[in-house]
Scaffold this active site. Structure first.
Site, PDB file in Angstrom:
ATOM      1  N   ARG A   1       5.470 -12.994   9.633  1.00  0.00           N
ATOM      2  CA  ARG A   1       6.075 -11.715   9.313  1.00  0.00           C
ATOM      3  C   ARG A   1       7.406 -11.584  10.041  1.00  0.00           C
ATOM      4  NH1 ARG A   1       2.643  -7.579   9.442  1.00  0.00           N
ATOM      5  NH2 ARG A   1       4.057  -5.952  10.073  1.00  0.00           N
TER       6      ARG A   1
ATOM      7  N   GLU B   1       0.877  -1.168   0.000  1.00  0.00           N
ATOM      8  CA  GLU B   1       0.000   0.000   0.000  1.00  0.00           C
ATOM      9  C   GLU B   1       0.919   1.224   0.000  1.00  0.00           C
ATOM     10  OE1 GLU B   1      -2.721   0.317   3.285  1.00  0.00           O
ATOM     11  OE2 GLU B   1      -3.482   2.244   2.557  1.00  0.00           O
TER      12      GLU B   1
ATOM     13  N   LYS C   1       4.094   0.484   9.494  1.00  0.00           N
ATOM     14  CA  LYS C   1       4.129   1.769   8.801  1.00  0.00           C
ATOM     15  C   LYS C   1       3.471   2.864   9.627  1.00  0.00           C
ATOM     16  CE  LYS C   1       3.021   0.064   4.740  1.00  0.00           C
ATOM     17  NZ  LYS C   1       2.480   0.014   3.382  1.00  0.00           N
TER      18      LYS C   1
END
Ligand code: ATP
Ligand code: MG
Length: 557
Positions: A264, A38, A274
Site C-alpha cells: 500500500r 467501500e 479512512k
C-alpha cells in the site's frame, strides 16, 4: 526509507508479470480487474495507487476494469460517498464503462450460497455474543475453542438463519459462521463470521435486509460473479486469502478469481486511513473531506493539483510485497513538474506594500505586455496595467538589506517584471515605526525591462497596479502533520500542525485574474502555484510554493 522507484508507465512489476504469464499460457483469455472501494469515506491518494494499477493493467492487456462498491456495512456507508468516489475515479482519468457493480446487488445470491454452506455443514448459526466470540477465538499463540453451538444440526442452523433473515431476532442475537478450524494458525480461518444481524436501512437495498454479509463473504464471491480474473488488494489482505479461496471452493463457484496483494502507499506527513480521515472531518480539524490539506483526491483537486500529476506520481511507485513510506516531497515534485508545464504565469502580491512612483504621471495608465509562459511562447501574452501606484511584496523590501539581497532597499534599483527599473528613494513609516509605503522613481528609458545604457540590475520583482488590482483572500497550506510518520492510535491528532493553514486576507491580483475559473491553476510569478477555490468570492488556494525539496532529498540518496 523511500520505497519509490521509477518503474515508469506499464512497468514490469510482479503483478503485470503474472497477468502476462496467465494470458500467454491461456490460463485466462482476457484480464478482468476491479477497484472495490467501500463507500464509507472519500478516496485518498493511496486509493489512487490501487485505481491506477487496476485500470492500467486492464488497459495495457486489453481487458476491462470494474468499479465495484463493497457496500456491505450500511451503518457507515452513504450515497454521498458513492457519488464522490465515482467523481474522483473519473477525474483521475479512468472509466469503467458499463461495468459498475455493487456488492449489494449480490445479496440474494450471497444468501443462497450461505444456505448452501449450511446444508453442506460448512457453516452454522452461533448464539455467542460478539464478546464471547472474541474470547473463544484464542490468540496468536493459543488456539481457539469451539463454540458450544458449532455442532448444532444443519436443519436447526438453517431454520435459525431463515428466521434471522425474516427479522425475528434483534441485533447481535445470532451470527452465521463458517465451520473451518478453531485451531488454525490463521485467525481468519477460526470460524469467521459470515453474516450478522443489523436492523439498519441500506443506501441501496433499503429495508429489504436485516442481515448483512461481512467483507470476506462478499468480496471473493463478488469477484467470482463478475468473472474477475485478478483480484488485486493491499498486503493486509494476504491473511484473508486462504479464506477467500476456502469460500470459493466450498461454494463451488464456476469462476475462481485469484487474489494478489501489493504494497500500500504510505505518505509522509499524512494519514491514509479512512477511519482517521473521518475523525479529522467529524471532529472539525479540517474543513471537510475536500479540505485542500487532506490527502484525499477531492482535497488535492481543490488545492489545484492536476490529475496528470497524481498519475505520474503513482507511476513512479514500486508495486512490491513490502510496505514502505513515500516522501510527500516526491508527490510535490510531480505536481510541480506538471504545473511548470501547464500553468500560465500571472502576477499577484500576497503581502502588499505600496510603492508610489513620484516621477510617473498621476493619471496615466499604461498597458504592458507580459508573457503567459516564458518557456512556451505558444501560450501567448496578455496586457497588464501599470500606473503610478503599485503594490510589491513586503518580502521584497528590506530597510537594512545585506549585500546579497537583490531586491528593494534604500537607494537600490530593481526591475519591475515587464515594466521599468525603479529606485527606492524614501521610506514612509506609520506611528508604530512600521514601513507603510515606499517612494520611488522610475527610469522611463527602461520600459520592458532593459536599460539602453546597458546598466544592469540583479533583481526583478513582481507587482500589481493599486488602482486595477483585485482584492483576494489567499490561503497558504502546509502539511497537516508535523511528523514524518504521525503517531499511531488516536494520538495522531496531537501531531496536527496548528500552522497548516495561513490566511492572507489582503492579497492583490492582476485584474485579468477575475476570469480565473474555479479549480484552474496558475503560477503567481516568484510565489508558487495557486488556484481559485470553488466558492463564489475570490479565494485563492496555494497549491505549492516553487521550491522543490525532493531533488535535494533524492540527491542525498
Ligand atoms: P483505508 O485503509 O484507508 O480505510 P480501505 O482499504 O478500508 O482504506 P477500501 O475502500 O476498502 O478502503 O479500499 C479500496 C481498495 O483500495 C482496496 O483494494 C484497498 O486495498 C485499496 N487501498 C486502500 N488504501 C490503499 C493505499 N494506501 N495504497 C494502495 N491501495 C490502497
Ligand atoms: Mg477496507
Amino acid at each position: 526509507m523511500n520505497e519509490a522507484v521509477d518503474n515508469g508507465e506499464g512497468g514490469r512489476d510482479f503483478i503485470r508479470e503474472i497477468v502476462r504469464e496467465d494470458l500467454a499460457t491461456g490460463r485466462h483469455a482476457s484480464v478482468v480487474t476491479r477497484f472495490p472501494p467501500e463507500p464509507n469515506g472519500y478516496l485518498h491518494i493511496g486509493h489512487a495507487k490501487s485505481i491506477c494499477l487496476n485500470f492500467r493493467i486492464a488497459e495495457e492487456f486489453g481487458g476491462r476494469c470494474h468499479l465495484r462498491f463493497d457496500d456491505t456495512n450500511p451503518t457507515k456507508e452513504e450515497q454521498e460517498f458513492i457519488e464522490a468516489i465515482q467523481d474522483d475515479v473519473r477525474w483521475l482519468g479512468f472509466g469503467w464503462g458499463e461495468y459498475l457493480y455493487f456488492a449489494s446487488d449480490n445479496f440474494e445470491q450471497l444468501y443462497q450460497w450461505a444456505e448452501l454452506l449450511i446444508e453442506a455443514d460448512k457453516a452454522y448459526v452461533d448464539d455467542l455474543s460478539p464478546d464471547e466470540i472474541r474470547d473463544y477465538r484464542g490468540t496468536l499463540t493459543e488456539p481457539g475453542r469451539n463454540s458450544p453451538h458449532r455442532d448444532r444440526d444443519t436443519a436447526e442452523s438453517l431454520e435459525l438463519f431463515r428466521r434471522m433473515r425474516a427479522g425475528q431476532f434483534p441485533n447481535g442475537a445470532h451470527v452465521l459462521r463458517a465451520k473451518i478450524d478453531m485451531a488454525s494458525g490463521n485467525m481468519n480461518m477460526r470460524d469467521p463470521v459470515l453474516y450478522r444481524i443489523l436492523h439498519t436501512e441500506h443506501p441501496r437495498t433499503g429495508k429489504n435486509w436485516c442481515i448483512y454479509p461481512g467483507y470476506d463473504f462478499a468480496h471473493g464471491q463478488s469477484d467470482a460473479i463478475e468473472r474477475v480474473t485478478h483480484s488485486l488488494c493491499t498486503l493486509e489482505f494476504a491473511d484473508h486469502r486462504p479464506l477467500y479461496e476456502w469460500l470459493l471452493q466450498a461454494i463451488g463457484t464456476a469462476e475462481r478469481p485469484q487474489q494478489y496483494e501489493f504494497s500500500r502507499l504510505n505518505l509522509s506527513h499524512a494519514v491514509l486511513s479512512k477511519r482517521r480521515l473521518t475523525q479529522l472531518v467529524d471532529e472539525g480539524h479540517v474543513d471537510g473531506w475536500d479540505d485542500p490539506r487532506m490527502p484525499t483526491l477531492s482535497g488535492l483537486r481543490r488545492r489545484g493539483v492536476p490529475a496528470a500529476a497524481i498519475r505520474d506520481f503513482i507511476s513512479r511507485l514500486a508495486i512490491t510485497k513490502s510496505d514502505g513510506l513515500v516522501e510527500m516531497a516526491m508527490l510535490e515534485h510531480c505536481i510541480r513538474e506538471q504545473l511548470n508545464i501547464e500553468a500560465p504565469r500571472r502576477m499577484a502580491v500576497i503581502r502588499p506594500l505600496k510603492v508610489v512612483i513620484d516621477n510617473y504621471p498621476e493619471d496615466k495608465t499604461e498597458m504592458l505586455k507580459a508573457q503567459n509562459h516564458p518557456g512556451n511562447p505558444e501560450m501567448g501574452s496578455r496586457e497588464i496595467p501599470f500606473s503610478r501606484e503599485i503594490y510589491v511584496e513586503r518580502d521584497d523590501f528590506m530597510e537594512d538589506p545585506p549585500k546579497k539581497f537583490f531586491r528593494l532597499g534604500p537607494g537600490r534599483e530593481v526591475r519591475l517584471r515587464y515594466a521599468y527599473f525603479i529606485t527606492c528613494q524614501e521610506i514612509i513609516k506609520n506611528g508604530n515605526g512600521e514601513v507603510e509605503e515606499l517612494r520611488c522613481t522610475y527610469d522611463p528609458a527602461t520600459k520592458g525591462g532593459n536599460a539602453p545604457d546597458g546598466r544592469k540590475v540583479k533583481g526583478t520583482i513582481h507587482w500589481v497596479s493599486v488602482a486595477h488590482a483585485l482584492r483576494a483572500e489567499v490561503r497558504l497550506y502546509n502539511n497537516l502533520f508535523k511528523s514524518e510518520e504521525p503517531p499511531g492510535g488516536d494520538d495522531f491528532r496531537t501531531d496536527l500542525d496548528p500552522n497548516s493553514l495561513e490566511i492572507l486576507s489582503d492579497a492583490r491580483l492582476e485584474p485579468g485574474l477575475s476570469s480565473l475559473q474555479a479549480g484552474q491553476t496558475v503560477q503567481f510569478e516568484r510565489l508558487g502555484y495557486f488556484c481559485r477555490d470553488q466558492n463564489s468570492s475570490l479565494v485563492i488556494n496555494r497549491t505549492l510554493g516553487l521550491r522543490d525539496s525532493w531533488l535535494k532529498i533524492k540527491s542525498k540518496g
